[in-house]
Design a protein around this motif. Structure first.
Motif, short mmCIF file in Angstrom:
data_model
loop_
_atom_site.label_atom_id
_atom_site.label_comp_id
_atom_site.label_asym_id
_atom_site.label_seq_id
_atom_site.Cartn_x
_atom_site.Cartn_y
_atom_site.Cartn_z
N GLY A 546 0.16 -1.01 0.01
CA GLY A 546 0.15 0.11 -0.01
C GLY A 546 0.74 1.40 -0.40
N THR A 547 2.25 1.45 -0.05
CA THR A 547 3.30 2.30 0.19
C THR A 547 2.60 2.93 -1.72
N ASP A 548 2.76 4.11 -1.62
CA ASP A 548 2.70 4.61 -3.07
C ASP A 548 3.45 4.51 -3.78
N ALA A 549 3.95 4.08 -5.04
CA ALA A 549 4.82 4.27 -5.47
C ALA A 549 5.80 4.89 -6.00
N ALA A 550 5.44 6.27 -5.61
CA ALA A 550 6.64 7.43 -5.40
C ALA A 550 8.06 7.58 -4.27
N THR A 551 7.02 7.09 -3.40
CA THR A 551 7.75 6.68 -1.75
C THR A 551 8.59 5.35 -2.16
N ALA A 552 7.35 4.24 -2.80
CA ALA A 552 8.63 3.23 -2.77
C ALA A 552 9.84 3.53 -3.65
N ASP A 553 9.84 4.01 -4.93
CA ASP A 553 10.59 3.82 -5.93
C ASP A 553 11.37 5.01 -5.33
N ASN A 554 11.43 6.24 -4.47
CA ASN A 554 12.17 7.19 -4.26
C ASN A 554 13.06 6.88 -2.29
N ALA A 555 12.76 6.29 -1.97
CA ALA A 555 13.48 5.67 -0.59
C ALA A 555 15.15 5.37 -0.65
N LEU A 556 15.69 4.96 -1.92
CA LEU A 556 16.53 5.04 -2.05
C LEU A 556 17.38 5.94 -2.12
N ARG A 557 17.29 6.46 -3.04
CA ARG A 557 17.70 7.92 -3.04
C ARG A 557 18.98 8.11 -2.43
N PRO A 558 18.31 8.35 -0.76
CA PRO A 558 19.86 8.89 0.06
C PRO A 558 21.57 7.34 0.18
N MET A 559 20.93 6.74 -0.91
CA MET A 559 22.30 6.18 -1.21
C MET A 559 22.79 5.93 -2.17
N GLY A 560 22.17 7.16 -3.49
CA GLY A 560 23.41 7.89 -4.76
C GLY A 560 22.58 6.51 -5.92
N LEU A 561 21.59 5.58 -5.36
CA LEU A 561 22.24 4.99 -6.67
C LEU A 561 21.69 5.42 -8.40
N PRO A 562 22.24 4.39 -9.69
CA PRO A 562 22.81 5.30 -10.28
C PRO A 562 21.05 5.34 -10.94
N MET A 563 19.90 5.00 -10.65
CA MET A 563 18.82 4.72 -11.36
C MET A 563 18.02 4.04 -10.20
N SER A 564 16.28 3.88 -9.65
CA SER A 564 15.51 3.68 -8.74
C SER A 564 15.38 2.58 -8.96
N PRO A 565 14.55 1.65 -8.21
CA PRO A 565 14.84 0.02 -8.09
C PRO A 565 13.55 -0.12 -9.49
N PHE A 566 11.86 0.16 -9.62
CA PHE A 566 11.12 0.40 -10.51
C PHE A 566 11.79 1.80 -11.87
N THR A 567 12.89 1.54 -11.66
CA THR A 567 13.58 2.22 -12.94
C THR A 567 14.10 0.93 -13.81
N LEU A 568 15.24 1.01 -12.88
CA LEU A 568 16.12 -0.66 -13.17
C LEU A 568 15.15 -1.69 -13.61
N ASP A 629 -4.06 -5.28 -7.10
CA ASP A 629 -3.98 -5.01 -5.71
C ASP A 629 -3.38 -4.64 -4.37
N PHE A 630 -3.89 -3.79 -3.55
CA PHE A 630 -3.02 -3.28 -2.81
C PHE A 630 -3.37 -3.63 -1.22
N GLY A 631 -2.42 -4.16 -0.48
CA GLY A 631 -3.12 -3.88 1.13
C GLY A 631 -2.64 -2.85 1.58
N ASN A 632 -2.61 -2.46 2.75
CA ASN A 632 -3.30 -0.95 4.07
C ASN A 632 -2.37 -1.01 4.58
N THR A 633 -1.10 -1.46 4.45
CA THR A 633 -0.31 -0.92 5.66
C THR A 633 0.87 -0.30 4.78
N PRO A 634 0.98 0.33 4.45
CA PRO A 634 1.62 1.92 3.77
C PRO A 634 2.97 2.30 4.54
N SER A 635 4.43 2.33 4.29
CA SER A 635 5.38 2.48 4.55
C SER A 635 5.65 4.22 4.20
#
Length: 713
Positions: A546-568, A629-635
């Protein structure tokens, strides 16, 4: 800074391998006069590149002072700088920079370089740089500070890689390069190339950009350069620089180049490392600066960056991991056991197989034969190789003769009988165990008993592939990363029955192919894909919860990875990613989340979760969301980051316990070279130590406290 300050600095480097400045007088052709040529040489063979330290700079400065006096006396008409065979200068000695423990020491080193290089402008006669080989960082800046430059067509590895290693081109590069080749090209050299696996320029590419004024063939490069210099000195030759740019007359080009550079930095590093942004800051402000103002700012920036944890982490990752560990792979057998390889077979003629065929032909220069199930596929694969060779020729990266030879080495067949005299056969067919087992059975029936069978599998069991063969000891995993020509890592997989001669041959081949090899145990997905699979699993799991896609995909940005997980995942291909995830889930269970939502997207033929609107902003189409289908426990973003850190620490701890690799350094090396893990983090395991994940999950750190500290995220 005073002379005593520089002498004190030099005293910090008692073991510096000094690159000497050997001066010889040369009578220029046509009676143009006497020319003083400085050859930079450390008196060691090609295995030890020439580098720059304070003692080297002081000696070069003294040589230039003496030449200035000779020029004033009318004894010489010009001064040139070149290097020992294959090198102009390979840049500053990174291992030595770790001794610059204070801001003041770093500032002294920066100012010393500027002071010495500045002498090239005050000789009283023209200065020339003859770029005969590798010219990196301060090595290329020697050339930039000279009045004129020639380059060899055989020269390779020309670059300003400072943004990659956590610094700025601090000896004039940021000021001089954009004025010489234009700000857009300068951003390519100083930002895009370093942040693209530290890409470098060939001699012809540097000449095309305008870095050099003339280009000559390697056989008589110095002689031709001297003859050209004579014509320049006498006025017979007029130097034209069509790429040069004056910021006063084209400020918009400067601003556009900086903006483009910032977009690249954001995309490649999420602005997690300070050096690339600092390069652009200097470039932006420098359009209104004098050379002296830029010099002072460059020196201060260098001194500051040398004290950052990101720089020290980068030095550790580059020197201790890539240079040392990478060149002496743990567990590799004695190379004397290796068998000669005079012909290579490639099973398959798809994209990956075709890339492999090209690599083997170019680097080994031996015949390579490709096979597939029908002539059309074979022709397409061979055609791909020929087309790629033509591209290299068009870019002048290879000669016409080399292009013709490479094409002639690659052939195709619909029969595996073509492998009868091959020494090494690698399969690159569909990632299905039964298919690969059948391929190996067919190949074994026609090859010699000594022929090595290799698999490019990314996740399947090498042991299982070899189980039904008469000689399972001949099978080895040889896992490349895509694109093959670019990615430097090669995971070499030893199955329980793989013998030492086969393994030794694999490591010798890897070196010949110019890849960095790491020995890994035959375990599902080996190293890189296992770690990425755990990371992808956590991100898709929180999305499904249930975490929105932007939050899930951008959460690892502080690591400085070359691209986000969904993009990779989209780049890898959603079906490929899901297939690997299925293998990992089957091997390790619920630790590897197998997303039903991902499968729904794949079944619907959707290539990527993200689409882009007319402004280029990512969004998920409503019709895609409707089928999920999504759950209801977003992070929260912070929760996703911590959860992923802990998951990675757990998985790596398990991998080390299972003996997948010899040590955490091999994990780090694999992730840096195979997944683009940022250098400024010093490797994935030091990063997990710093953020506390290792101790939270495993009760201890992966490394002792001596590892360099870096900013935690």
């Amino acid at each position: 800074m005073t002379a005593s300050d520089y002498q004190r600095l030099a005293g910090l480097f008692p073991t510096e391998v000094v690159t000497h400045s050997y001066v010889s007088d040369i009578a220029l052709p046509g009676g143009a006069g006497t020319f003083a040529l400085i050859t930079l040489d450390n008196d060691v063979d090609h295995t030890r590149p020439t580098t720059l330290g304070p003692n080297t700079l002081l000696e070069l400065g003294a040589a230039l002072d003496a030449l200035q006096a000779r020029a004033a006396a009318g004894e010489i008409v010009g001064v040139g700088v070149t290097g020992k065979p294959h090198y102009l200068v390979a840049g500053a000695d990174l291992s030595a920079t770790q001794k610059l423990a204070s801001y003041e020491d770093g500032l002294a080193m920066a100012r010393l370089g500027h002071e010495v290089y500045g002498k090239l402008h005050t000789l009283g006669v023209p200065s020339f740089a003859f770029i005969n080989g590798v010219a990196l960082g301060g090595g290329l800046e020697v050339a930039l500070q000279s009045d004129y430059r020639t380059v060899s067509t055989g020269a390779g590895a020309l670059a300003l890689p400072e943004a990659f290693i956590g610094l700025v081109p601090g000896w004039g590069g940021v000021y001089l390069l954009p004025r010489l080749i234009g700000p857009e090209n300068a951003v390519k050299v100083m930002i895009e190339n370093p942040l693209s696996n530290n890409r470098t320029l060939s001699g012809p590419a540097a000449f095309k950009l305008g870095i050099a004024d003339a280009m000559f063939e390697p056989a008589d490069f110095v002689e031709q350069s001297l003859a050209w210099a004579a014509r320049v000195i006498t006025g017979e030759e007029t130097v034209s620089r069509p790429h040069s740019a004056d910021p006063a007359t084209a400020p918009e080009a400067w601003d556009a180049a900086v903006a483009r550079g910032r977009a690249v930095v954001e995309a490649r590093t999420s602005n997690a490392a300070p050096a690339p942004a600092k390069v652009l800051d200097l470039l932006e402000a420098g359009k209104n600066w004098t050379a002296e103002q830029s010099r002072d700012a460059e020196c201060e920036a260098l001194a500051e960056l040398m004290q950052t944890p990101q720089f020290h982490s980068t030095v550790y990752a580059f020197l201790d991991l890539v240079q040392k560990r990478g060149k002496r792979p743990a567990g590799a057998p004695d190379k004397k056991l290796a068998r000669p390889v005079s012909k290579v077979g490639v099973v398959g003629a798809g994209l990956m197989a075709s890339q492999l065929a090209l690599l083997f032909a170019r680097q080994l220069k031996v015949p390579v034969v490709m096979t597939d199930i029908d002539q059309a596929r074979v022709d397409k694969g061979v055609g791909y190789v020929h087309a790629e060779v033509d591209k290299l020729l068009a870019k002048k990266r290879i000669s016409p003769d080399a292009a013709n030879r490479t094409k002639a080495l690659v052939s195709g067949s619909v029969s595996k009988e073509a492998f009868s005299d091959a020494d090494f056969v690698i399969e690159a067919v569909f990632e299905e165990l039964s298919v690969k087992k059948q391929v190996f059975a067919e190949v074994e029936a026609v090859v010699s008993p000594e022929c090595i069978l290799a698999t490019n599998t990314s996740s399947l069991s090498v042991t299982e592939m070899a189980a039904d063969l008469a000689h399972p000891e001949r099978v080895v995993g040889f896992h490349f990363f895509n694109p093959v020509a670019v990615m430097p890592l090669l995971e070499i997989v030893r199955a329980p029955k793989t013998d030492d001669a086969v393994l030794a041959t694999a490591f010798v081949l890897a070196k010949a192919l110019k890849k960095t090899a790491v020995l890994v145990k035959d375990d599902a997905a080996f190293v890189v894909n296992r770690i990425l699979g755990r990371m992808f699993g956590e991100i898709t799991a929180v999305f499904d919860e249930g975490t929105d896609a932007a939050t899930a995909d951008n959460a690892l940005r502080p690591m400085g990875l070359p691209m986000s997980p969904f993009t990779l995942l989209a780049l890898v291909g959603l079906p490929v990613g899901q297939h690997v995830q299925e293998s990992l889930h089957a091997a390790f269970g619920e630790r590897f989340w197998l997303s039903k939502n991902s499968q729904k997207i794949i079944d619907a033929g959707i290539k990527s979760l993200w689409q882009k609107d007319e402004d280029g902003k990512p969004y998920i189409p409503a019709e895609t969301l409707a089928m999920l289908d999504f759950g209801n426990t977003p992070s929260t973003s912070e929760e996703v980051l911590r959860r992923t850190q802990d998951a990675l620490a757990e998985e790596i701890g398990l991998m080390l316990g299972e003996g997948v690799v010899a040590g955490p350094e091999d994990i780090d090396l694999c992730m840096i070279l195979g997944a683009g893990w940022p250098m400024h983090l010093g490797g994935i395991t030091p990063y997990l130590d710093r953020v506390g994940a290792s101790e939270r999950v495993n009760g201890k750190k992966f490394h002792a406290e001596k590892e360099p500290a870096a900013a935690a995220s």
